[in-house]
Design a protein around this motif. Structure first.
Motif, PDB file in Angstrom:
ATOM      1  N   GLY A 177      -2.037  27.162   6.743  1.00 54.61           N
ATOM      2  CA  GLY A 177      -3.044  27.128   8.263  1.00 54.61           C
ATOM      3  C   GLY A 177      -4.587  26.840   7.859  1.00 54.61           C
ATOM      4  N   SER A 178      -4.931  27.916   7.313  1.00 59.39           N
ATOM      5  CA  SER A 178      -6.701  27.378   6.534  1.00 59.39           C
ATOM      6  C   SER A 178      -6.809  26.332   6.449  1.00 59.39           C
ATOM      7  CB  SER A 178      -7.049  28.392   5.598  1.00 59.39           C
ATOM      8  OG  SER A 178      -6.885  30.178   6.109  1.00 59.39           O
ATOM      9  N   ALA A 179      -5.744  25.406   5.457  1.00 55.80           N
ATOM     10  CA  ALA A 179      -6.330  23.829   5.286  1.00 55.80           C
ATOM     11  C   ALA A 179      -5.943  23.386   6.618  1.00 55.80           C
ATOM     12  CB  ALA A 179      -5.249  24.098   4.479  1.00 55.80           C
ATOM     13  N   SER A 180      -4.852  23.319   7.192  1.00 54.02           N
ATOM     14  CA  SER A 180      -5.004  22.923   8.759  1.00 54.02           C
ATOM     15  C   SER A 180      -5.468  22.988   9.669  1.00 54.02           C
ATOM     16  CB  SER A 180      -3.962  23.017   9.291  1.00 54.02           C
ATOM     17  OG  SER A 180      -3.710  23.146  10.901  1.00 54.02           O
ATOM     18  N   VAL A 181      -6.732  23.748   9.923  1.00 54.98           N
ATOM     19  CA  VAL A 181      -7.850  23.988  10.254  1.00 54.98           C
ATOM     20  C   VAL A 181      -9.116  23.056   9.663  1.00 54.98           C
ATOM     21  CG1 VAL A 181      -9.729  26.175  11.665  1.00 54.98           C
ATOM     22  CG2 VAL A 181      -7.255  26.464  11.122  1.00 54.98           C
ATOM     23  N   VAL A 182      -9.196  23.701   8.275  1.00 55.64           N
ATOM     24  CA  VAL A 182      -9.913  22.956   7.542  1.00 55.64           C
ATOM     25  C   VAL A 182     -10.189  21.398   7.747  1.00 55.64           C
ATOM     26  CG1 VAL A 182     -11.193  22.465   5.517  1.00 55.64           C
ATOM     27  CG2 VAL A 182     -10.794  24.696   5.612  1.00 55.64           C
ATOM     28  N   LEU A 183      -8.652  20.582   7.554  1.00 59.19           N
ATOM     29  CA  LEU A 183      -8.625  19.343   7.883  1.00 59.19           C
ATOM     30  C   LEU A 183      -8.572  18.692   8.882  1.00 59.19           C
ATOM     31  CD1 LEU A 183      -5.135  19.050   5.933  1.00 59.19           C
ATOM     32  CD2 LEU A 183      -7.253  17.923   5.216  1.00 59.19           C
ATOM     33  N   ILE A 184      -8.374  19.584   9.909  1.00 58.63           N
ATOM     34  CA  ILE A 184      -8.752  19.144  11.315  1.00 58.63           C
ATOM     35  C   ILE A 184     -10.386  18.692  11.464  1.00 58.63           C
ATOM     36  CG2 ILE A 184      -8.243  19.312  14.136  1.00 58.63           C
ATOM     37  CD1 ILE A 184      -5.941  19.826  13.715  1.00 58.63           C
ATOM     38  N   PHE A 185     -11.343  20.171  11.583  1.00 56.86           N
ATOM     39  CA  PHE A 185     -12.145  19.922  12.209  1.00 56.86           C
ATOM     40  C   PHE A 185     -13.294  19.981  11.246  1.00 56.86           C
ATOM     41  CE2 PHE A 185     -10.342  23.971  14.391  1.00 56.86           C
ATOM     42  CZ  PHE A 185     -11.390  23.184  15.707  1.00 56.86           C
ATOM     43  N   GLY A 186     -12.685  19.583  10.072  1.00 57.39           N
ATOM     44  CA  GLY A 186     -13.505  19.390   8.440  1.00 57.39           C
ATOM     45  C   GLY A 186     -13.914  17.809   9.101  1.00 57.39           C
ATOM     46  N   SER A 187     -12.611  17.359   8.996  1.00 57.96           N
ATOM     47  CA  SER A 187     -12.496  15.918  10.090  1.00 57.96           C
ATOM     48  C   SER A 187     -13.412  15.318  10.926  1.00 57.96           C
ATOM     49  CB  SER A 187     -11.030  14.992   9.987  1.00 57.96           C
ATOM     50  OG  SER A 187     -10.820  13.778  10.504  1.00 57.96           O
ATOM     51  N   ILE A 188     -13.030  16.478  12.380  1.00 63.40           N
ATOM     52  CA  ILE A 188     -13.821  16.082  13.564  1.00 63.40           C
ATOM     53  C   ILE A 188     -16.222  16.370  13.000  1.00 63.40           C
ATOM     54  CG2 ILE A 188     -14.821  16.718  15.595  1.00 63.40           C
ATOM     55  CD1 ILE A 188     -11.743  17.145  15.727  1.00 63.40           C
ATOM     56  N   LEU A 189     -15.811  16.797  12.049  1.00 61.15           N
ATOM     57  CA  LEU A 189     -17.156  17.340  12.016  1.00 61.15           C
ATOM     58  C   LEU A 189     -17.872  16.770  11.298  1.00 61.15           C
ATOM     59  CD1 LEU A 189     -16.893  20.993  12.058  1.00 61.15           C
ATOM     60  CD2 LEU A 189     -17.582  19.239  13.968  1.00 61.15           C
ATOM     61  N   PHE A 190     -17.625  16.029  10.229  1.00 62.06           N
ATOM     62  CA  PHE A 190     -17.696  15.227   9.176  1.00 62.06           C
ATOM     63  C   PHE A 190     -17.113  13.725   8.924  1.00 62.06           C
ATOM     64  CE2 PHE A 190     -17.784  20.136   7.742  1.00 62.06           C
ATOM     65  CZ  PHE A 190     -19.625  20.028   7.710  1.00 62.06           C
ATOM     66  N   VAL A 191     -16.631  13.331   8.733  1.00 58.85           N
ATOM     67  CA  VAL A 191     -15.829  12.528   8.662  1.00 58.85           C
ATOM     68  C   VAL A 191     -15.837  10.778   9.277  1.00 58.85           C
ATOM     69  CG1 VAL A 191     -13.642  11.171   8.141  1.00 58.85           C
ATOM     70  CG2 VAL A 191     -14.147  12.963   6.887  1.00 58.85           C
ATOM     71  N   PHE A 192     -15.555  11.548  10.338  1.00 62.46           N
ATOM     72  CA  PHE A 192     -16.022  10.473  12.145  1.00 62.46           C
ATOM     73  C   PHE A 192     -17.414  10.549  12.430  1.00 62.46           C
ATOM     74  CE2 PHE A 192     -11.844  12.112  13.467  1.00 62.46           C
ATOM     75  CZ  PHE A 192     -11.004  10.243  13.577  1.00 62.46           C
ATOM     76  N   PRO A 193     -18.521  11.497  11.943  1.00 66.21           N
ATOM     77  CA  PRO A 193     -19.877  11.094  12.046  1.00 66.21           C
ATOM     78  C   PRO A 193     -20.420  10.636  10.896  1.00 66.21           C
ATOM     79  CG  PRO A 193     -19.881  13.582  12.405  1.00 66.21           C
ATOM     80  CD  PRO A 193     -18.229  13.179  11.534  1.00 66.21           C
ATOM     81  N   ILE A 194     -19.569  10.394   9.766  1.00 62.26           N
ATOM     82  CA  ILE A 194     -20.064   9.463   8.875  1.00 62.26           C
ATOM     83  C   ILE A 194     -19.609   7.882   9.177  1.00 62.26           C
ATOM     84  CG2 ILE A 194     -19.606   8.374   6.429  1.00 62.26           C
ATOM     85  CD1 ILE A 194     -19.360  11.849   5.498  1.00 62.26           C
ATOM     86  N   ALA A 195     -18.576   7.558   9.827  1.00 68.94           N
ATOM     87  CA  ALA A 195     -17.703   6.345  10.465  1.00 68.94           C
ATOM     88  C   ALA A 195     -19.076   6.141  11.450  1.00 68.94           C
ATOM     89  CB  ALA A 195     -16.707   7.150  10.563  1.00 68.94           C
ATOM     90  N   THR A 196     -19.351   6.214  12.140  1.00 67.35           N
ATOM     91  CA  THR A 196     -20.353   6.321  13.172  1.00 67.35           C
ATOM     92  C   THR A 196     -21.391   5.816  13.010  1.00 67.35           C
ATOM     93  OG1 THR A 196     -20.447   8.806  14.141  1.00 67.35           O
ATOM     94  CG2 THR A 196     -19.252   7.320  15.239  1.00 67.35           C
ATOM     95  N   LYS A 197     -22.051   6.392  11.501  1.00 65.02           N
ATOM     96  CA  LYS A 197     -23.289   6.692  11.193  1.00 65.02           C
ATOM     97  C   LYS A 197     -23.909   4.806  10.950  1.00 65.02           C
ATOM     98  CE  LYS A 197     -25.110   7.531   6.795  1.00 65.02           C
ATOM     99  NZ  LYS A 197     -25.261   8.337   5.579  1.00 65.02           N
ATOM    100  N   TYR A 198     -22.921   4.545  10.118  1.00 64.07           N
ATOM    101  CA  TYR A 198     -23.324   3.110   9.502  1.00 64.07           C
ATOM    102  C   TYR A 198     -23.107   2.479  10.482  1.00 64.07           C
ATOM    103  CZ  TYR A 198     -22.135   5.251   4.828  1.00 64.07           C
ATOM    104  OH  TYR A 198     -21.942   5.737   3.621  1.00 64.07           O
ATOM    105  N   LEU A 199     -22.702   1.815  11.454  1.00 68.74           N
ATOM    106  CA  LEU A 199     -22.006   1.572  12.270  1.00 68.74           C
ATOM    107  C   LEU A 199     -23.373   1.659  14.110  1.00 68.74           C
ATOM    108  CD1 LEU A 199     -20.342  -0.703  13.240  1.00 68.74           C
ATOM    109  CD2 LEU A 199     -18.971   0.381  15.640  1.00 68.74           C
ATOM    110  N   SER A 200     -23.430   2.665  13.828  1.00 73.44           N
ATOM    111  CA  SER A 200     -25.172   2.658  14.719  1.00 73.44           C
ATOM    112  C   SER A 200     -26.171   2.379  14.066  1.00 73.44           C
ATOM    113  CB  SER A 200     -24.511   5.001  15.174  1.00 73.44           C
ATOM    114  OG  SER A 200     -25.532   4.881  14.236  1.00 73.44           O
TER     115      SER A 200
END
Length: 180
Positions: free
Chosen positions: A106-129
């Motif tokens: 359950g903790s891993a599930s929450v970490v995967l979802i929120f980690g992706s939203i808070l860390f991975v997607f901002p990295i994706a948009t950082k390079y493009l912006s």
């Protein structure tokens, strides 16, 4: 058009932090219509043309790398969210209250979802912006340069060779031919 764009290429330009750009001949702010009759394009012109075109070509070189980084990190973020949702759905169907591994999942599930939203997607948009902002800025500088030079019937051909390795940034070959 901002008259100081002409002055940035002119050898008569003077800059003062208090007054800004002014003409070294008149000691006043630029006051002319369309083009300056006293403009002298010699020593600063070649350097400005080279620098602006190097910046512009350098930004164009990272275009595909920026798009690939954006796509790769977006896919990674989406996969991490899907994995988190899958784990969450699995736990929802098969929850065992006394089992400690279910809490970890359950903790891993929450970490995967929120980690992706808070860390991975901002990295994706950082390079493009970063690419988009720098491209707009350097494109505007190049267009302004070409527009000012067009007023004075100055044309140029430039060939820029970037080094193969990124550590050799100090050695960029520029072949510039100016036609006045």
């Amino acid at each position: 058009m901002d008259l100081t764009k002409h002055c940035q290429l002119c050898d008569h330009q003077k800059v003062d932090f208090k007054t800004g750009t002014y003409c070294g001949l008149t000691n006043r702010k630029p006051e002319f219509h369309i083009k300056c009759v006293n403009a002298k394009f010699d020593s600063k012109l070649e350097n400005e043309i080279s620098n602006i075109n190097i910046d512009y070509e350098g930004i164009l070189k990272i275009k595909w790398r920026s798009y690939i980084n954006f796509i790769a990190f977006s896919i990674l973020g989406t996969l991490l969210i899907l994995a988190g949702c899958y784990i969450g759905l699995f736990l929802f169907k098969n929850w065992n209250y006394g089992h400690k591994y279910d809490r970890y999942l359950g903790s891993a599930s929450v970490v995967l979802i929120f980690g992706s939203i808070l860390f991975v997607f901002p990295i994706a948009t950082k390079y493009l912006s970063h690419y988009i902002n720098n491209f707009k800025l350097t494109k505007a500088k190049k267009q302004n340069l070409d527009k000012v030079l067009g007023l004075y019937n100055i044309k140029y051909n430039i060939n820029i060779s970037f080094p193969k390795k990124s550590s050799d940034d100090d050695y960029i070959e520029v072949d510039l031919k100016i036609k006045k």
